[in-house]
Design an enzyme around this catalytic site. Structure first.
Site, PDB file in Angstrom:
ATOM      1  N   CYS A  79     -75.620  21.039  -5.676  1.00  0.00           N
ATOM      2  CA  CYS A  79     -76.077  22.356  -5.245  1.00  0.00           C
ATOM      3  C   CYS A  79     -77.140  22.707  -5.779  1.00  0.00           C
ATOM      4  O   CYS A  79     -77.101  22.044  -6.730  1.00  0.00           O
ATOM      5  CB  CYS A  79     -74.772  23.593  -5.043  1.00  0.00           C
ATOM      6  SG  CYS A  79     -73.411  22.726  -3.241  1.00  0.00           S
ATOM      7  N   ASP A 123     -63.019  20.752  -5.233  1.00  0.00           N
ATOM      8  CA  ASP A 123     -63.455  20.692  -6.494  1.00  0.00           C
ATOM      9  C   ASP A 123     -64.150  22.221  -6.801  1.00  0.00           C
ATOM     10  O   ASP A 123     -63.665  22.068  -7.671  1.00  0.00           O
ATOM     11  CB  ASP A 123     -64.145  20.005  -7.640  1.00  0.00           C
ATOM     12  CG  ASP A 123     -65.864  19.589  -6.735  1.00  0.00           C
ATOM     13  OD1 ASP A 123     -66.267  19.924  -5.490  1.00  0.00           O
ATOM     14  OD2 ASP A 123     -66.423  19.031  -7.578  1.00  0.00           O
ATOM     15  N   SER A 179     -76.120   6.147 -11.866  1.00  0.00           N
ATOM     16  CA  SER A 179     -76.982   5.779 -12.338  1.00  0.00           C
ATOM     17  C   SER A 179     -76.971   5.097 -13.632  1.00  0.00           C
ATOM     18  O   SER A 179     -75.831   5.452 -14.390  1.00  0.00           O
ATOM     19  CB  SER A 179     -78.302   6.402 -13.188  1.00  0.00           C
ATOM     20  OG  SER A 179     -77.968   7.516 -13.431  1.00  0.00           O
ATOM     21  N   GLY A 180     -77.496   3.708 -14.460  1.00  0.00           N
ATOM     22  CA  GLY A 180     -77.762   4.035 -16.149  1.00  0.00           C
ATOM     23  C   GLY A 180     -78.129   5.269 -16.993  1.00  0.00           C
ATOM     24  O   GLY A 180     -77.862   4.192 -18.026  1.00  0.00           O
TER      25      GLY A 180
END
Length: 626
Positions: free
Chosen positions: A2, A96, A360-361
């Site tokens: 958000c 969550d 992603s890495g």
């Protein structure tokens, strides 16, 4: 994922709505507000977990604790069950967000230590009249604030703060001075006066009654604690921690994908995603319409990885013209001048058409060592030990050459750095940065930039003086973890992906993995010039050898190649005398840089970087103050 906004003091629905609308891109699915006589909270939501019932702001049973936040909690199901056992009641299905409210009720300010995730959180404790602002350990999620007339104003992005009528949009020349050295604005500075970035691992507590702001550092990466694990044990733990981190980041109620450059980091993430998914994984790669051999290898390698693991693979090809067209949008995403990597903006255009979440890495380079400064750390330290012998004609042995890798064939470069620095980390690190303080005196208008007050070398020296790592490489990694990673790398990851409403999750930034790798010797991270040595060992059997041993090629646009030819008219348009007439620059010095660069048949990448740095600033300045 958000975007959040808020301010203390008398409520004004129009101001709150205006601030929230400024970050619509961070959460186009829905908006939410909370207001009382003391506090105003707003949220833009990108629905990923508990899509139906997870709307923000969220509250506790008695509605005296309210939360808006940005991010993900990866251990939320475990925490939720623990809180239910302790007697807490939940009104959402599996959000969550609601976990944060009850964690705060149960543990007060210590709640944050229970969370494994990325987050920027605002908690309004109505009963105690306190606002709590928290940023995650690594700084993956941004959070900014200002204090004006005893009121606090905060937001996920500066553009929202600038919408508040009490905020004056004034440039911070000290921060902007540092940009020309570091290519970004270093925290806690921002490009604007009296607007600040909250540090990673930091908590702010604002008492509305007494108008007092307290800063609390709840987490720091610690390179001084070294464990006694053997090398093989460390390999096993890294593999298990990384796989668990990937698995945790695959929890989502919407489709997920992955950035795939074909390099070690992103390929390892994809490999572990495949092992933990019963669905075909979507992968995305970036290519270019102009042929550059080293960049063409990215696409070829990514295709190989996609084929090996059977992913649903997509490619996006961009041109120099697209960079010209979009650079203003890129810089508006940051609300700051920026001349670091911006590839994420362009590839995420494609990703946003297929998924809301992408792994992603990012973080692996800073954790295991990959950039120039980490590669230099051990060779320079070794050279310092043998330099007196070298001056006396000492001939380098095979052992010496191994310890000087990957610069064994460029000893002259190492020697120049050593002679300049005498082994001092802040001196040689400063030497490889962009514009030095003395050069900025020639570049910038002294009537605007007060050079007697601004000193980037002193800022770097202060950062170095606080390092606790015990060996040369870990010292550099600690420095970059606290500066380059949050201020530049994670900034472009967040701002440029959220510009297209996509959430990026980075498994290498799981704090359990980070704390463990920080405790390992630097000699295991770069060994005989082999970057990320222990990570490569951990990925044997997970990835093919050709991917593990592939030469590092960063996920960066080929701007320094394009500047020489394709971008030259664009550069000259922005840096000509007429265009710079009312700017902060000294045209004569810029013209000298341009002549030196374009009159040289070879491509001087350091000069190209300086030119792009100046062009990016000029465009940003015109957007905000022109």
């Amino acid at each position: 994922m958000c975007g959040i906004v808020g301010f203390s003091g008398k409520g004004n629905p129009n101001i709150l709505k205006s601030m929230n609308d400024a970050i619509y891109h961070r959460g186009p699915d829905e908006e939410g507000f909370y207001q009382d006589e003391f506090m105003n909270l707003g949220s833009r939501r990108l629905s990923i977990i508990d899509i139906e019932k997870g709307k923000q702001p969220i509250h506790n049973e008695s509605k005296d604790v309210w939360v808006v936040w940005n991010g993900e909690i990866y251990n939320f199901l475990t925490l939720r069950n623990e809180l239910i056992e302790k007697g807490h009641s939940f009104y959402t299905d599996h959000s969550d967000s609601e976990v944060i409210v009850h964690l705060y009720e149960e543990y007060n300010l210590n709640f944050v230590n229970k969370i494994n995730g990325m987050f920027a959180i605002a908690i309004w404790d109505k009963k105690n009249k306190k606002l709590v602002l928290v940023r995650d350990r690594m700084g993956q999620k941004p959070l900014f604030y200002t204090i004006i007339n005893g009121n606090i104003i905060f937001a996920s992005e500066i553009k929202a703060i600038l919408k508040h009528p009490m905020v004056k949009k004034e440039p911070n020349f000290e921060a902007l001075n540092h940009y020309f050295t570091f290519k970004n604005i270093p925290a806690p500075f921002t490009a604007f006066e009296n607007i600040y970035s909250i540090f990673p691992g930091e908590m702010l507590i604002f008492d509305v009654n007494i108008k007092k702001l307290e800063h609390l550092k709840y987490w720091n990466i610690d390179f001084s604690k070294q464990n006694n694990d053997k090398f093989e044990e460390a390999i096993y733990k890294i593999r298990k921690l990384l796989e668990d981190s990937v698995k945790n980041r695959m929890v989502s109620d919407v489709p997920i994908g992955a950035y795939l450059s074909g390099g070690l980091d992103s390929s390892s993430v994809v490999a572990f995603m495949i092992r933990n998914s019963n669905k075909r994984v979507k992968t995305f790669s970036l290519g270019y319409t102009t042929f550059l051999e080293h960049k063409a290898h990215d696409i070829i390698s990514a295709r190989k990885v996609a084929k090996i693991f059977g992913t649903e693979h997509y490619e996006y090809f961009m041109s120099p013209d697209e960079l010209i067209e979009d650079i203003s949008k890129v810089l508006r995403s940051f609300d700051s001048p920026f001349s670091g990597a911006i590839s994420t903006f362009f590839l995420t255009k494609l990703i946003s058409k297929h998924v809301k979440v992408a792994l992603s890495g990012d973080g692996a380079d800073e954790l295991f060592g990959s950039y120039l400064a980490p590669r230099l750390a051990q060779p320079l330290s070794y050279l310092e030990n043998i330099y007196e012998k070298l001056k006396k004609g000492y001939k380098l042995s095979d052992k010496d050459l191994n310890n000087l890798r990957p610069f064994e064939n460029n000893i002259e470069f190492l020697e120049k750095l050593y002679l300049y620095s005498k082994g001092s980390l802040e001196k040689w690190k400063y030497k490889i940065l962009l514009f030095k303080d003395e050069e900025k005196r020639l570049l910038l208008n002294p009537k605007i930039f007060k050079f007697n007050k601004f000193n980037s070398y002193e800022l770097l020296s202060k950062d170095v003086s606080n390092l606790k790592a015990l060996d040369p490489l870990n010292k550099v990694l600690e420095l970059e973890w606290k500066t380059l990673l949050p201020d530049q790398v994670l900034a472009f990851v967040d701002f440029l992906s959220m510009a297209h409403s996509v959430e990026v999750r980075s498994p290498f930034l799981d704090y359990r993995l980070v704390e463990y790798v920080a405790s390992l010797p630097g000699s295991w991270k770069i060994k005989k010039g082999i970057i990320k040595y222990i990570l490569k060992e951990a990925l044997k059997g997970i990835l093919p050898k050709e991917i593990i041993n592939r030469k590092k090629e960063g996920f960066v646009l080929p701007v320094f190649w394009w500047i020489k030819r394709e971008l030259k008219p664009f550069v000259m348009c922005h840096l000509n005398k007429s265009s710079l007439k009312k700017s902060v620059f000294n045209f004569e010095y810029i013209n000298k840089l341009l002549s030196e660069y374009y009159n040289n048949k070879n491509n001087d990448f350091q000069l190209a970087a300086k030119i792009w740095n100046v062009v990016s600033f000029k465009i940003w300045w015109d957007l905000y103050f022109g």
